[in-house]
Design an enzyme around this catalytic site. Structure first.
Site, PDB file in Angstrom:
ATOM      1  N   LYS A  70       5.837   0.802   7.494  1.00 34.46           N
ATOM      2  CA  LYS A  70       5.410   2.047   6.851  1.00 34.46           C
ATOM      3  C   LYS A  70       6.601   2.990   6.791  1.00 34.46           C
ATOM      4  O   LYS A  70       7.038   3.529   7.800  1.00 34.46           O
ATOM      5  CB  LYS A  70       4.264   2.688   7.633  1.00 34.46           C
ATOM      6  N   ASP A  93      -9.466  10.824  10.993  1.00 26.98           N
ATOM      7  CA  ASP A  93      -9.340  10.396   9.596  1.00 26.98           C
ATOM      8  C   ASP A  93      -9.860   8.972   9.407  1.00 26.98           C
ATOM      9  O   ASP A  93      -9.207   8.133   8.795  1.00 26.98           O
ATOM     10  CB  ASP A  93      -7.881  10.494   9.145  1.00 26.98           C
ATOM     11  N   PHE A 110       1.811  10.121   2.905  1.00 33.39           N
ATOM     12  CA  PHE A 110       2.961  10.280   3.789  1.00 33.39           C
ATOM     13  C   PHE A 110       3.860   9.053   3.853  1.00 33.39           C
ATOM     14  O   PHE A 110       4.793   9.017   4.643  1.00 33.39           O
ATOM     15  CB  PHE A 110       2.496  10.637   5.197  1.00 33.39           C
ATOM     16  N   GLY A 111       3.591   8.025   3.074  1.00 33.24           N
ATOM     17  CA  GLY A 111       4.476   6.880   3.126  1.00 33.24           C
ATOM     18  C   GLY A 111       3.967   5.684   2.357  1.00 33.24           C
ATOM     19  O   GLY A 111       2.829   5.655   1.880  1.00 33.24           O
ATOM     20  N   VAL A 144       3.817   1.267   2.458  1.00 35.10           N
ATOM     21  CA  VAL A 144       3.786   0.164   3.410  1.00 35.10           C
ATOM     22  C   VAL A 144       4.262  -1.108   2.711  1.00 35.10           C
ATOM     23  O   VAL A 144       3.791  -1.439   1.621  1.00 35.10           O
ATOM     24  CB  VAL A 144       2.370  -0.046   3.981  1.00 35.10           C
ATOM     25  N   GLY A 184       0.828  -1.202   0.000  1.00 30.24           N
ATOM     26  CA  GLY A 184       0.000   0.000   0.000  1.00 30.24           C
ATOM     27  C   GLY A 184       0.857   1.244   0.000  1.00 30.24           C
ATOM     28  O   GLY A 184       2.039   1.220   0.338  1.00 30.24           O
ATOM     29  N   GLY A 198       0.449   5.788   0.456  1.00 28.65           N
ATOM     30  CA  GLY A 198      -0.373   6.950   0.731  1.00 28.65           C
ATOM     31  C   GLY A 198       0.454   8.207   0.620  1.00 28.65           C
ATOM     32  O   GLY A 198       1.608   8.193   0.167  1.00 28.65           O
TER      33      GLY A 198
END
Length: 995
Positions: free
Chosen positions: A714, A816, A695-696, A698, A691, A693
């Site tokens: 992550k 969130d 900010f990072g 995984v 995965g 996103g």
């Protein structure tokens, strides 16, 4: 050709491998005989048929072809450490000659094929680190020759020990840790498994006591029963009956009673781990354990506070291999024996939270390999020896909450690896040593509540410093704050309250724009709050009380995400702002300022007089203000935003903060380096990427291959603005909470890569079933979620929110919540993750809100957030309501169909009040359990009607949670209760429903 069958089978296997990064299969073509193909071994008999296929460690991606079952002369099949997906072909059961099958560390899913039981010659079966699910078929108990069985880190369930293992009478080693197995240890295991030498079942749901026959397994070398639900006592003669033990781990259970003295007979013992149980009494002798490497007895009730409690430490004299000695959280009294200094191999020593007295023995400073020394929370006296500089590998030094006196040692520069220095709550005197500035890896300094004096040395604020937390409150420090403090661009928490500092507030603090908590109260500061502080937009807590500050209260403070503001007992004058934190009486303190006026009516301040300044004069003043603002903007524009390392500080009350954030140093992995994570994730390969996103990214990784520890890593994208703040927020939130439906953080890494670039990563427990978003929006029919599964997930998420809001000492707002942040484990149990935007509800009553403005994710963020309203529990509940509707409809709230004024809330609400509900729901919800050809039409319709009622109820809960007005939203505890009723309806097959 005689081996043409094998050729066809191998080419079929190759055809289903979609990625071969190392070109292992390049030679699998007509140019070579198959016996010359790479990784293929043929036998010398039977016309050169294939007897071994070894594709281990090649990063292959694909599925395993059923044609593998045609390799009928195969003895060994090795596919470990690749990325094979899909089901294990049942055709493997045709391989009657198979002796070893190794499929570990892949992505195989579904049940273990029952017809593997036909491979009667099988001796080794390795299926660990996959996504296998369901119960293990009892037919596997027919493998009478099986000696090694590895099932660790899957999502298997059922009573493995009694229904399968009890029939595997040749078994020598069982590794079944980190699954969901239940049941008890069989009563007759000692009679049926006399060859067993290794038993690893930690991290399951095994309950009951260890049966007496277990202690007849005299060949046992490795026993790992940790993290189950076992209880009872240990027999007095365990060390005599299990003399071969090398590893003995029963940690994190409910064992009680005294530790048998016969453990002293275990001369081969390397690892002894009994932490987090209820053992009491004295420790046994360790004199005859020369191989002992790890001794973990922390968090029990051992010792009685008497002088001889630590006498067992003197028996460590022959333990020349000991690396970790964890004895914290017990009742040990007495003094630390100087002889501990002779164990030169020791890297971690934890004696904190006991009743130990006396001084720190000089022998401890001979332990030059120590990386962690935790002596906090005892009754130690005397001075802190200058010999501390000898421990040049030390990373964590925690000795807070003792009775230490005297000056701090002057020389610290040799401790170049030091990251946490925790000396608070002692009676230390003297000045802060200049040499601390040479410890450039320091993340946190905590020396509050002592008697330090003198000025702050500018050397402490070195430009290369990585300081995240500087806590110096409640001392006798004096002088001005050096302007060099602005070089601490990583600083998140600064607390210098209750000292004797003077002068003006340093304008250079504005460069510390990662500051979250700034406490400078109880000093003698003068002047105004600098206009440059406008750049401290991350502040959530600001305390400038009990100083001599003057001038107006800056309006920019109203724009900060403050949850606490204390400006009391100064000389501020002028009008009080009327927005932001100044609207919240619960977290605002401005009393003791006699010349302030205005503000909201509840402040009961006098009305401000009309401005009598002439226009010409006001015009000149405006010019001055403009110049000041321009200068401040220039300062802000050139400030450097650096990276922030691992935050171990909590925002709880000061004393509780010290004990929890400073003393709880034990991690499952005490040190995780960049190199370890690089190897664990196969160099952060794309094949391991699960995965990504904002900010990072995984990655799946195997952190400890020997024990098959699978984690999700992550890696923080530090180039993204706000990434470091997100990293700290997630660390802070996750270290403060524990719940079965919250994602568990294993450890963190804050280091540099091989090019010297900063590197930060969070390491979580791996969730093999991915995110809820992947399931509810999946196209594949075999990845659908049943209605019952969705209701269970809904209950899990609601339970997590209920805990965050109402079950924590300091309530937490997630901020969130969305399906991609809801992860599913082996058993499809939901875990709420991604706390990068989470905020603590500091000092908030259960029905109040904090004052943090945050955007969250479009479609899930509460509408009031878009209007600048405060963050609240009701905001999380709104997000939860949208998630519920999305689960039932498989419609994303940001779909194009919801543009032009139509929102998913109104879409669902309208359908529930009409006969159109069936038109909006995910049709797959009516497929599972709908019946077969043998079920009559009437029963099918009745089943559909029952499900529709339950679906309607879930959607109505989602609608009630996501209404526009925050005060009208459903309480999360009510949502849990109604969803549990819905689940009962589904499980018990009722037709009536409260909705």
């Amino acid at each position: 050709m005689p081996n043409s069958v094998d050729r066809v089978a191998l080419l079929a296997i190759k055809s289903q491998i979609t990625h071969d990064p190392h070109g292992v299969l390049n030679s699998w073509n007509d140019s070579f005989p198959i016996c010359q193909w790479q990784s293929v071994t043929c036998g010398t008999k039977h016309l050169h048929r294939v007897v071994r296929l070894n594709l281990d460690n090649n990063n292959l991606v694909g599925t395993l072809s059923p044609y593998v079952g045609n390799l009928s002369f195969l003895h060994h099949l090795y596919l470990a450490n690749n990325s094979f997906r899909g089901h294990i072909p049942p055709q493997i059961g045709h391989l009657r000659r198979l002796r070893e099958l190794k499929l570990l560390n892949n992505y195989f899913e579904g049940q273990i094929p029952a017809n593997l039981s036909h491979c009667l010659n099988l001796k080794k079966l390795g299926l660990a680190l996959n996504l296998l699910s369901g119960p293990v078929s009892p037919q596997l108990g027919l493998l009478s020759n099986l000696e090694f069985l590895s099932l660790t880190r899957n999502r298997l369930q059922g009573d493995l020990l009694n229904k399968v293992v009890m029939n595997l009478t040749s078994l020598r080693a069982l590794s079944a840790s980190s699954n969901s197995f239940e049941g008890s240890i069989p009563d007759s295991i000692g009679a049926t498994h006399t060859n067993l030498f290794s038993l690893g079942i930690h991290g399951n749901g095994i309950s009951g006591t260890i049966p007496p026959s277990f202690y007849n397994l005299s060949q046992l070398q490795h026993v790992d029963l940790a993290s189950n639900h076992l209880q009872g006592t240990l027999p007095f003669d365990i060390g005599v009956r299990l003399p071969q033990l090398i590893e003995f781990s029963i940690s994190d259970n409910s064992f009680h009673g005294k530790l048998p003295l016969s453990f002293a007979n275990l001369t081969h013992l390397k690892e002894f781990s009994i932490y987090s149980n209820h053992f009491m009494g004295n420790m046994f002798s360790l004199r005859d354990m020369p191989n002992l490497t790890f001794l973990e007895i922390d968090h029990n009730k051992l010792g009685s506070g008497k002088a001889d409690d630590l006498s067992f430490l003197r028996t460590l004299v022959n333990c020349s291999n000991l690396q970790e000695l964890e004895c914290g959280g017990n009742n040990f009294g007495g003094i630390i024996p100087d002889s501990l200094g002779n164990i030169s191999t020791l890297t971690s020593l934890d004696l904190q939270l006991n009743r130990i007295s006396g001084s720190i023995p000089s022998g401890l400073f001979n332990l030059v390999k120590l990386t962690s020394l935790a002596l906090a929370g005892n009754q130690l006296t005397g001075n802190l020896s200058p010999q501390i500089e000898r421990l040049n590998k030390l990373e964590i030094f925690a000795i807070s909450e003792n009775y230490l006196t005297g000056n701090l040692p002057l020389s610290w520069g040799n401790l170049s690896h030091l990251s946490k220095l925790i000396l608070s709550y002692n009676s230390l005197e003297g000045t802060i040593p200049l040499s601390l500035g040479n410890c450039t890896n320091l993340l946190g300094i905590s020396i509050h509540n002592n008697y330090l004096s003198g000025a702050l040395p500018p050397q402490l604020f070195h430009a290369s410093s990585m300081l995240v937390s500087l806590l110096l409150a409640h001392n006798q420090l004096q002088g001005i704050i050096p302007v060099e403090i602005g070089q601490l661009t990583n600083l998140v928490m600064l607390d210098i309250a209750e000292n004797n500092f003077s002068g003006e507030l340093p304008t250079t603090l504005s460069s510390c724009n990662e500051l979250d908590s700034l406490h400078m109260g109880g000093n003698f500061f003068t002047g105004k709050i600098p206009e440059s502080f406008k750049s401290l937009t991350s502040l959530s807590s600001l305390n400038l009380s009990h100083n001599n500050l003057s001038g107006p209260i800056p309006n920019f403070l109203a724009n900060f995400p403050l949850v606490n503001l204390d400006l009391s007992f100064n000389n501020f004058k002028g009008e009080v702002p009327r927005k932001g934190i100044f609207l919240n009486m619960s977290f605002l303190n401005i009393r003791g300022n006699s010349e302030i006026c205005g503000g909201i009516p509840n402040l009961h301040l006098p009305t401000c007089p009309r401005n009598a300044i002439p226009k010409r004069k006001r015009g000149k003043l405006s010019v001055v203000i403009v110049v000041i603002i321009a200068v401040a903007s220039l300062v802000v524009g050139v400030s450097i935003v650096s990276l922030v390392y691992f935050l171990l500080c909590s925002r709880r009350k000061q004393r509780k903060q010290s004990r929890e954030s400073e003393l709880n140093l034990k991690e499952p992995f005490s040190k995780v380096s960049y190199d370890m994570l690089l190897k664990a994730t196969n160099r952060f390969s794309e094949a391991n990427l699960v995965g990504a996103g904002r900010f990072g990214s995984v990655y799946k990784g195997v952190l400890d291959p020997e024990n098959s520890v699978v984690v999700a890593v992550k890696v923080i994208s530090l180039e993204q603005k706000g990434a470091t703040k997100t990293f700290m927020a997630e660390c802070e939130a996750l270290r403060s909470i524990r719940h079965r439906n919250l994602l568990k953080i294993v450890t963190v890494c804050s280091s540099t890569d091989f090019q010297g670039n900063d590197f930060k990563a969070l390491v979580y427990a791996f969730m093999p079933n991915g995110s809820l978003h992947q399931w509810i929006h999946a196209d594949q029919h075999d990845r659908t979620l049943s209605l019952l599964q969705r209701v269970n997930i809904a209950i899990d998420v609601a339970s997590a929110l209920d805990y965050l809001h109402n079950g924590c000492d300091v309530p937490i707002i997630h901020c969130d919540l969305k399906p991609s942040n809801i992860l599913l484990n082996d058993d499809m149990v939901a875990h709420v993750g991604d706390f990068g935007l989470a905020r603590f509800h500091l000092h908030v009553p259960a029905n109040n809100s904090s004052s943090v403005v945050v955007k969250g994710t479009v479609g899930y963020a509460a509408p009031e957030y878009g209007l600048g309203s405060i963050v609240s529990k009701e905001g999380d509940i709104y997000s939860y309501g949208i998630v519920l509707i999305e689960m039932m409809t498989s419609k994303n709230p940001t779909d194009m169909m919801f543009e032009g004024g139509l929102a998913i809330h109104n879409y669902a609400k309208s359908a529930t009040f009409s006969n159109q509900l069936i038109d909006i729901i995910d049709p797959r919800l009516l497929e599972d359990g709908a019946g077969t050809s043998e079920v009559n039409e009437e029963k099918i319709l009745a089943e559909i009607d029952r499900k529709m009622k339950c679906i309607r109820c879930v959607i109505e809960i989602g609608v009630k949670c996501s209404v526009e007005s925050p005060q009208d939203r459903m309480q999360i505890e009510d949502a849990v209760r109604e969803l549990q009723v819905t689940r009962d309806i589904l499980l018990k097959n009722y037709t009536d429903h409260p909705c």
